[in-house]
Design a protein around this motif. Structure first.
Motif, PDB file in Angstrom:
ATOM      1  N   LYS A  47       0.825  -1.219   0.000  1.00  0.00           N
ATOM      2  CA  LYS A  47       0.000   0.000   0.000  1.00  0.00           C
ATOM      3  C   LYS A  47       0.856   1.264   0.000  1.00  0.00           C
ATOM      4  O   LYS A  47       0.337   2.356   0.083  1.00  0.00           O
ATOM      5  N   ARG A  48       2.176   1.089  -0.039  1.00  0.00           N
ATOM      6  CA  ARG A  48       3.165   2.178   0.007  1.00  0.00           C
ATOM      7  C   ARG A  48       3.201   2.870   1.372  1.00  0.00           C
ATOM      8  O   ARG A  48       3.567   4.030   1.482  1.00  0.00           O
ATOM      9  N   ASP A  49       2.814   2.131   2.425  1.00  0.00           N
ATOM     10  CA  ASP A  49       2.976   2.625   3.796  1.00  0.00           C
ATOM     11  C   ASP A  49       4.378   2.260   4.259  1.00  0.00           C
ATOM     12  O   ASP A  49       4.837   1.137   4.031  1.00  0.00           O
ATOM     13  N   GLU A  50       5.051   3.192   4.926  1.00  0.00           N
ATOM     14  CA  GLU A  50       6.403   2.939   5.416  1.00  0.00           C
ATOM     15  C   GLU A  50       6.366   1.911   6.540  1.00  0.00           C
ATOM     16  O   GLU A  50       5.628   2.054   7.497  1.00  0.00           O
ATOM     17  N   VAL A  51       7.196   0.856   6.396  1.00  0.00           N
ATOM     18  CA  VAL A  51       7.307  -0.140   7.456  1.00  0.00           C
ATOM     19  C   VAL A  51       8.683  -0.105   8.106  1.00  0.00           C
ATOM     20  O   VAL A  51       8.845  -0.568   9.237  1.00  0.00           O
ATOM     21  N   ALA A  52       9.681   0.433   7.394  1.00  0.00           N
ATOM     22  CA  ALA A  52      11.026   0.514   7.972  1.00  0.00           C
ATOM     23  C   ALA A  52      11.797   1.671   7.339  1.00  0.00           C
ATOM     24  O   ALA A  52      11.529   2.065   6.203  1.00  0.00           O
ATOM     25  N   LEU A  53      12.745   2.200   8.114  1.00  0.00           N
ATOM     26  CA  LEU A  53      13.593   3.294   7.649  1.00  0.00           C
ATOM     27  C   LEU A  53      15.017   3.013   8.095  1.00  0.00           C
ATOM     28  O   LEU A  53      15.265   2.707   9.259  1.00  0.00           O
ATOM     29  N   ILE A  54      15.945   3.106   7.155  1.00  0.00           N
ATOM     30  CA  ILE A  54      17.363   2.917   7.441  1.00  0.00           C
ATOM     31  C   ILE A  54      18.045   4.243   7.166  1.00  0.00           C
ATOM     32  O   ILE A  54      17.867   4.818   6.086  1.00  0.00           O
ATOM     33  N   SER A  55      18.789   4.753   8.129  1.00  0.00           N
ATOM     34  CA  SER A  55      19.462   6.040   7.929  1.00  0.00           C
ATOM     35  C   SER A  55      20.884   5.971   8.440  1.00  0.00           C
ATOM     36  O   SER A  55      21.192   5.260   9.392  1.00  0.00           O
ATOM     37  N   LYS A  56      21.736   6.730   7.759  1.00  0.00           N
ATOM     38  CA  LYS A  56      23.144   6.799   8.138  1.00  0.00           C
ATOM     39  C   LYS A  56      23.348   8.033   8.996  1.00  0.00           C
ATOM     40  O   LYS A  56      22.879   9.123   8.654  1.00  0.00           O
ATOM     41  N   LYS A  57      24.053   7.878  10.115  1.00  0.00           N
ATOM     42  CA  LYS A  57      24.362   9.020  10.970  1.00  0.00           C
ATOM     43  C   LYS A  57      25.332   9.929  10.225  1.00  0.00           C
ATOM     44  O   LYS A  57      26.331   9.469   9.673  1.00  0.00           O
ATOM     45  N   VAL A  58      25.035  11.218  10.208  1.00  0.00           N
ATOM     46  CA  VAL A  58      25.799  12.156   9.398  1.00  0.00           C
ATOM     47  C   VAL A  58      27.146  12.495  10.012  1.00  0.00           C
ATOM     48  O   VAL A  58      28.189  12.281   9.396  1.00  0.00           O
ATOM     49  N   PHE A  59      27.166  13.020  11.193  1.00  0.00           N
ATOM     50  CA  PHE A  59      28.418  13.480  11.794  1.00  0.00           C
ATOM     51  C   PHE A  59      28.916  12.451  12.792  1.00  0.00           C
ATOM     52  O   PHE A  59      28.579  12.482  13.958  1.00  0.00           O
ATOM     53  N   SER A  60      29.730  11.538  12.286  1.00  0.00           N
ATOM     54  CA  SER A  60      30.254  10.461  13.098  1.00  0.00           C
ATOM     55  C   SER A  60      31.642  10.127  12.582  1.00  0.00           C
ATOM     56  O   SER A  60      31.866  10.085  11.376  1.00  0.00           O
ATOM     57  N   PHE A  61      32.570   9.891  13.499  1.00  0.00           N
ATOM     58  CA  PHE A  61      33.931   9.542  13.109  1.00  0.00           C
ATOM     59  C   PHE A  61      33.945   8.260  12.283  1.00  0.00           C
ATOM     60  O   PHE A  61      34.612   8.167  11.271  1.00  0.00           O
ATOM     61  N   ILE A  77      23.899  -0.570  13.211  1.00  0.00           N
ATOM     62  CA  ILE A  77      25.085  -1.199  12.633  1.00  0.00           C
ATOM     63  C   ILE A  77      26.169  -0.149  12.656  1.00  0.00           C
ATOM     64  O   ILE A  77      25.987   0.952  12.129  1.00  0.00           O
ATOM     65  N   LYS A  78      27.311  -0.481  13.281  1.00  0.00           N
ATOM     66  CA  LYS A  78      28.368   0.517  13.353  1.00  0.00           C
ATOM     67  C   LYS A  78      29.715  -0.098  13.014  1.00  0.00           C
ATOM     68  O   LYS A  78      29.973  -1.267  13.296  1.00  0.00           O
ATOM     69  N   LYS A  79      30.549   0.731  12.394  1.00  0.00           N
ATOM     70  CA  LYS A  79      31.886   0.301  12.035  1.00  0.00           C
ATOM     71  C   LYS A  79      32.777   0.443  13.254  1.00  0.00           C
ATOM     72  O   LYS A  79      32.721   1.442  13.958  1.00  0.00           O
ATOM     73  N   GLU A  80      33.600  -0.578  13.481  1.00  0.00           N
ATOM     74  CA  GLU A  80      34.551  -0.559  14.583  1.00  0.00           C
ATOM     75  C   GLU A  80      35.900  -0.077  14.061  1.00  0.00           C
ATOM     76  O   GLU A  80      36.232  -0.285  12.892  1.00  0.00           O
ATOM     77  N   PHE A  81      36.684   0.536  14.916  1.00  0.00           N
ATOM     78  CA  PHE A  81      38.007   1.017  14.518  1.00  0.00           C
ATOM     79  C   PHE A  81      38.950  -0.181  14.336  1.00  0.00           C
ATOM     80  O   PHE A  81      39.104  -1.001  15.229  1.00  0.00           O
ATOM     81  N   SER A  82      39.539  -0.294  13.151  1.00  0.00           N
ATOM     82  CA  SER A  82      40.534  -1.337  12.881  1.00  0.00           C
ATOM     83  C   SER A  82      41.458  -0.845  11.775  1.00  0.00           C
ATOM     84  O   SER A  82      41.073  -0.035  10.940  1.00  0.00           O
ATOM     85  N   PHE A  83      42.674  -1.350  11.777  1.00  0.00           N
ATOM     86  CA  PHE A  83      43.664  -0.884  10.812  1.00  0.00           C
ATOM     87  C   PHE A  83      43.616  -1.629   9.482  1.00  0.00           C
ATOM     88  O   PHE A  83      43.943  -1.071   8.455  1.00  0.00           O
ATOM     89  N   PHE A  84      43.250  -2.892   9.484  1.00  0.00           N
ATOM     90  CA  PHE A  84      43.369  -3.674   8.266  1.00  0.00           C
ATOM     91  C   PHE A  84      42.035  -3.976   7.601  1.00  0.00           C
ATOM     92  O   PHE A  84      41.726  -3.452   6.547  1.00  0.00           O
ATOM     93  N   LYS A  85      41.232  -4.804   8.204  1.00  0.00           N
ATOM     94  CA  LYS A  85      39.970  -5.221   7.602  1.00  0.00           C
ATOM     95  C   LYS A  85      38.811  -4.506   8.282  1.00  0.00           C
ATOM     96  O   LYS A  85      38.792  -4.371   9.498  1.00  0.00           O
ATOM     97  N   ALA A  86      37.845  -4.071   7.487  1.00  0.00           N
ATOM     98  CA  ALA A  86      36.674  -3.393   8.050  1.00  0.00           C
ATOM     99  C   ALA A  86      35.906  -4.353   8.953  1.00  0.00           C
ATOM    100  O   ALA A  86      35.653  -5.503   8.589  1.00  0.00           O
ATOM    101  N   ARG A  87      35.562  -3.882  10.155  1.00  0.00           N
ATOM    102  CA  ARG A  87      34.787  -4.661  11.112  1.00  0.00           C
ATOM    103  C   ARG A  87      33.546  -3.866  11.500  1.00  0.00           C
ATOM    104  O   ARG A  87      33.637  -2.688  11.822  1.00  0.00           O
ATOM    105  N   TYR A  88      32.417  -4.522  11.467  1.00  0.00           N
ATOM    106  CA  TYR A  88      31.158  -3.906  11.850  1.00  0.00           C
ATOM    107  C   TYR A  88      30.513  -4.727  12.954  1.00  0.00           C
ATOM    108  O   TYR A  88      30.709  -5.934  13.037  1.00  0.00           O
TER     109      TYR A  88
END
Length: 164
Positions: A47-61, A77-88
């Motif tokens: 019916k085009r009613d919103e059931v979910a919204l995904i948004s990215k935080k704008v000002f974040s390290f 869902i957040k990215k963790e600090f790591s030097f080699f492989k991306a970790r979430y």
């Protein structure tokens, strides 16, 4: 058990795609914001009613994504600090994701019980996923998790391409 299929269009700039059932009927519509800050994805029912919204935080390290279902924030869902492989990491009350969610092969659990299974379809043009819903009350949340993880992966790919 209900099966749904997500097939994204490879050349869609705005990020519009549908979630289909086994009869190839549209069940959900997903629309990404185009050239908008913060980047959002809206998941709507037939019916085009919103059931979910995904948004990215704008000002974040480090990147952070919020997932709301029916107006309630269900996970982050957040990215963790790591030097080699991306970790979430995924933070959610009572909801866990087990398996290789970066390769889209995982189970969604609520209080230890499997409510959904996600598998990537490998031989297709664009990203395609088969989503099995074991608890229909959790359907919107499982779809939102799949779209959110795919959004995080797309964001990671974009930032990796920009840095090279």
């Amino acid at each position: 058990m209900k099966q749904l299929y997500i097939k994204q269009k490879v050349f869609s700039l705005s990020g519009k795609f549908t979630v289909k059932n086994q009869e190839e009927q549209d069940v959900y519509y997903v629309e990404g914001s185009f050239m908008q800050i913060p980047k959002t994805y809206t998941i709507m029912n037939r019916k085009r009613d919103e059931v979910a919204l995904i948004s990215k935080k704008v000002f974040s390290f480090l990147p952070k994504f919020f997932v709301e279902v029916n107006g309630q924030e269900v996970l982050t869902i957040k990215k963790e600090f790591s030097f080699f492989k991306a970790r979430y990491t995924i933070d959610a009350a009572g909801i866990e994701v087990h398996g290789n969610w970066w390769d889209m092969e995982f189970d969604v659990l609520q209080h230890g019980e499997i409510v959904g299974k996600v598998n990537k379809e490998w031989f297709s043009w664009g990203d395609s996923y088969k989503v099995q819903i074991l608890n229909e009350e959790m359907e919107a949340i499982v779809i939102a998790i799949v779209v959110a993880i795919d959004c995080v992966k797309a964001d990671q790919a974009t930032s990796s391409a920009a840095s090279t």
